[in-house]
Design a protein around this motif. Structure first.
Motif, PDB file in Angstrom:
ATOM      1  N   PHE A   1       0.850  -1.189   0.000  1.00 54.78           N
ATOM      2  CA  PHE A   1       0.000   0.000   0.000  1.00 54.78           C
ATOM      3  C   PHE A   1       0.880   1.232   0.000  1.00 54.78           C
ATOM      4  CE2 PHE A   1       0.940  -0.928   4.391  1.00 54.78           C
ATOM      5  CZ  PHE A   1       1.155   0.314   4.971  1.00 54.78           C
ATOM      6  N   ASP A   2       0.317   2.354  -0.400  1.00 61.53           N
ATOM      7  CA  ASP A   2       1.017   3.633  -0.366  1.00 61.53           C
ATOM      8  C   ASP A   2       0.398   4.507   0.715  1.00 61.53           C
ATOM      9  OD1 ASP A   2       2.802   3.174  -2.537  1.00 61.53           O
ATOM     10  OD2 ASP A   2       1.143   3.538  -3.926  1.00 61.53           O
ATOM     11  N   THR A   3       1.249   5.121   1.532  1.00 61.41           N
ATOM     12  CA  THR A   3       0.781   6.020   2.575  1.00 61.41           C
ATOM     13  C   THR A   3       0.522   7.388   1.965  1.00 61.41           C
ATOM     14  OG1 THR A   3       2.040   4.837   4.254  1.00 61.41           O
ATOM     15  CG2 THR A   3       1.383   7.102   4.777  1.00 61.41           C
ATOM     16  N   MET A   4      -0.678   7.886   2.120  1.00 57.99           N
ATOM     17  CA  MET A   4      -1.043   9.213   1.628  1.00 57.99           C
ATOM     18  C   MET A   4      -0.774  10.277   2.694  1.00 57.99           C
ATOM     19  SD  MET A   4      -2.210   8.742  -1.423  1.00 57.99           S
ATOM     20  CE  MET A   4      -1.359   7.247  -1.837  1.00 57.99           C
ATOM     21  N   ARG A   5      -1.106   9.930   3.964  1.00 57.03           N
ATOM     22  CA  ARG A   5      -0.904  10.897   5.052  1.00 57.03           C
ATOM     23  C   ARG A   5      -0.948  10.162   6.383  1.00 57.03           C
ATOM     24  NH1 ARG A   5      -5.520  14.581   4.928  1.00 57.03           N
ATOM     25  NH2 ARG A   5      -6.506  12.995   6.179  1.00 57.03           N
ATOM     26  N   THR A   6      -0.130  10.602   7.328  1.00 56.93           N
ATOM     27  CA  THR A   6      -0.206  10.114   8.703  1.00 56.93           C
ATOM     28  C   THR A   6      -0.259  11.316   9.632  1.00 56.93           C
ATOM     29  OG1 THR A   6       2.197   9.985   8.925  1.00 56.93           O
ATOM     30  CG2 THR A   6       1.069   7.980   8.269  1.00 56.93           C
ATOM     31  N   THR A   7      -1.062  11.202  10.659  1.00 61.09           N
ATOM     32  CA  THR A   7      -1.142  12.235  11.694  1.00 61.09           C
ATOM     33  C   THR A   7      -1.226  11.539  13.045  1.00 61.09           C
ATOM     34  OG1 THR A   7      -3.557  12.339  11.534  1.00 61.09           O
ATOM     35  CG2 THR A   7      -2.319  13.929  10.219  1.00 61.09           C
ATOM     36  N   THR A   8      -0.747  12.242  14.060  1.00 60.70           N
ATOM     37  CA  THR A   8      -0.811  11.737  15.422  1.00 60.70           C
ATOM     38  C   THR A   8      -1.308  12.851  16.323  1.00 60.70           C
ATOM     39  OG1 THR A   8       1.057  10.272  14.988  1.00 60.70           O
ATOM     40  CG2 THR A   8       0.506  10.655  17.298  1.00 60.70           C
ATOM     41  N   GLY A   9      -2.270  12.534  17.161  1.00 63.63           N
ATOM     42  CA  GLY A   9      -2.787  13.508  18.110  1.00 63.63           C
ATOM     43  C   GLY A   9      -3.659  12.830  19.153  1.00 63.63           C
ATOM     44  N   ASN A  10      -3.547  13.298  20.380  1.00 66.23           N
ATOM     45  CA  ASN A  10      -4.342  12.758  21.494  1.00 66.23           C
ATOM     46  C   ASN A  10      -4.169  11.257  21.668  1.00 66.23           C
ATOM     47  OD1 ASN A  10      -5.413  15.317  22.050  1.00 66.23           O
ATOM     48  ND2 ASN A  10      -7.061  15.021  20.577  1.00 66.23           N
ATOM     49  N   GLY A  11      -2.968  10.774  21.446  1.00 66.39           N
ATOM     50  CA  GLY A  11      -2.689   9.356  21.628  1.00 66.39           C
ATOM     51  C   GLY A  11      -3.191   8.461  20.518  1.00 66.39           C
ATOM     52  N   VAL A  12      -3.656   9.062  19.415  1.00 67.51           N
ATOM     53  CA  VAL A  12      -4.180   8.279  18.295  1.00 67.51           C
ATOM     54  C   VAL A  12      -3.399   8.617  17.031  1.00 67.51           C
ATOM     55  CG1 VAL A  12      -6.203   7.835  16.852  1.00 67.51           C
ATOM     56  CG2 VAL A  12      -6.492   8.222  19.297  1.00 67.51           C
ATOM     57  N   ARG A  13      -3.051   7.586  16.306  1.00 67.33           N
ATOM     58  CA  ARG A  13      -2.367   7.767  15.026  1.00 67.33           C
ATOM     59  C   ARG A  13      -3.339   7.431  13.908  1.00 67.33           C
ATOM     60  NH1 ARG A  13       1.498   4.118  12.101  1.00 67.33           N
ATOM     61  NH2 ARG A  13       2.443   5.483  10.578  1.00 67.33           N
ATOM     62  N   SER A  14      -3.424   8.299  12.920  1.00 73.17           N
ATOM     63  CA  SER A  14      -4.300   8.081  11.767  1.00 73.17           C
ATOM     64  C   SER A  14      -3.440   7.867  10.532  1.00 73.17           C
ATOM     65  CB  SER A  14      -5.209   9.292  11.548  1.00 73.17           C
ATOM     66  OG  SER A  14      -6.048   9.479  12.656  1.00 73.17           O
ATOM     67  N   LEU A  15      -3.791   6.865   9.758  1.00 74.09           N
ATOM     68  CA  LEU A  15      -3.067   6.538   8.532  1.00 74.09           C
ATOM     69  C   LEU A  15      -4.063   6.526   7.381  1.00 74.09           C
ATOM     70  CD1 LEU A  15      -0.592   5.376   6.916  1.00 74.09           C
ATOM     71  CD2 LEU A  15      -1.409   3.118   7.612  1.00 74.09           C
ATOM     72  N   LEU A  16      -3.824   7.365   6.411  1.00 76.68           N
ATOM     73  CA  LEU A  16      -4.615   7.386   5.183  1.00 76.68           C
ATOM     74  C   LEU A  16      -3.772   6.691   4.121  1.00 76.68           C
ATOM     75  CD1 LEU A  16      -7.222   8.470   3.797  1.00 76.68           C
ATOM     76  CD2 LEU A  16      -5.838  10.432   3.092  1.00 76.68           C
ATOM     77  N   TYR A  17      -4.316   5.633   3.530  1.00 77.84           N
ATOM     78  CA  TYR A  17      -3.521   4.841   2.575  1.00 77.84           C
ATOM     79  C   TYR A  17      -4.356   4.461   1.356  1.00 77.84           C
ATOM     80  CZ  TYR A  17      -5.985   0.699   4.244  1.00 77.84           C
ATOM     81  OH  TYR A  17      -6.954  -0.223   4.556  1.00 77.84           O
ATOM     82  N   ALA A  18      -3.663   4.063   0.306  1.00 77.22           N
ATOM     83  CA  ALA A  18      -4.274   3.520  -0.910  1.00 77.22           C
ATOM     84  C   ALA A  18      -3.551   2.229  -1.258  1.00 77.22           C
ATOM     85  CB  ALA A  18      -4.155   4.509  -2.062  1.00 77.22           C
ATOM     86  N   CYS A  19      -4.317   1.211  -1.570  1.00 78.72           N
ATOM     87  CA  CYS A  19      -3.720  -0.080  -1.945  1.00 78.72           C
ATOM     88  C   CYS A  19      -3.040   0.045  -3.299  1.00 78.72           C
ATOM     89  CB  CYS A  19      -4.801  -1.164  -2.012  1.00 78.72           C
ATOM     90  SG  CYS A  19      -5.587  -1.513  -0.435  1.00 78.72           S
ATOM     91  N   ARG A  20      -1.944  -0.665  -3.448  1.00 78.19           N
ATOM     92  CA  ARG A  20      -1.260  -0.714  -4.744  1.00 78.19           C
ATOM     93  C   ARG A  20      -1.943  -1.725  -5.635  1.00 78.19           C
ATOM     94  NH1 ARG A  20       5.039  -0.815  -2.899  1.00 78.19           N
ATOM     95  NH2 ARG A  20       5.046   1.264  -1.953  1.00 78.19           N
ATOM     96  N   GLY A  21      -1.851  -1.509  -6.920  1.00 81.36           N
ATOM     97  CA  GLY A  21      -2.431  -2.458  -7.884  1.00 81.36           C
ATOM     98  C   GLY A  21      -1.722  -3.787  -7.821  1.00 81.36           C
ATOM     99  N   LYS A  22      -2.416  -4.812  -8.200  1.00 77.36           N
ATOM    100  CA  LYS A  22      -1.823  -6.159  -8.148  1.00 77.36           C
ATOM    101  C   LYS A  22      -1.109  -6.491  -9.419  1.00 77.36           C
ATOM    102  CE  LYS A  22      -4.836  -7.673  -4.643  1.00 77.36           C
ATOM    103  NZ  LYS A  22      -4.405  -8.033  -3.447  1.00 77.36           N
TER     104      LYS A  22
END
Length: 92
Positions: free
Chosen positions: A71-92
């Motif tokens: 997968f490709d990571t589009m964006r990561t953020t961390t705040g208030n003890g929580v990490r958010s990862l926005l991703y898109a799967c790579r083609g097969k």
């Protein structure tokens, strides 16, 4: 005595009806929030947002499991003890 029971029954019926209306309104409002269109990567792939505890690699594990691998990571953020990862799967 029968009159007070009838009045109490009417009051309970009204309270139940008001509660049902409130629940339906809240459910409709939440459904509207969750029905936002999906976000897409610049190349058109749909993206997914996962959240996990900050400092863990659980977000990456979830992304790998959902994508069946890479997968490709589009964006990561961390705040208030929580990490958010926005991703898109790579083609097969």
């Amino acid at each position: 005595m029968i009159r007070s029971q009838t009045s109490a029954a009417r009051t309970m019926h009204w309270v139940r009806g008001a509660s049902l209306a409130a629940v339906l309104t809240l459910t409709g409002a939440l459904a509207a929030c969750s029905s936002a269109p999906p976000l897409f990567s610049p190349d058109g792939r749909p993206t997914t947002l996962v959240q996990c505890p900050a400092g863990s690699d659980n977000c990456e594990q979830q992304a790998q499991a959902m994508c069946g691998g890479a997968f490709d990571t589009m964006r990561t953020t961390t705040g208030n003890g929580v990490r958010s990862l926005l991703y898109a799967c790579r083609g097969k």
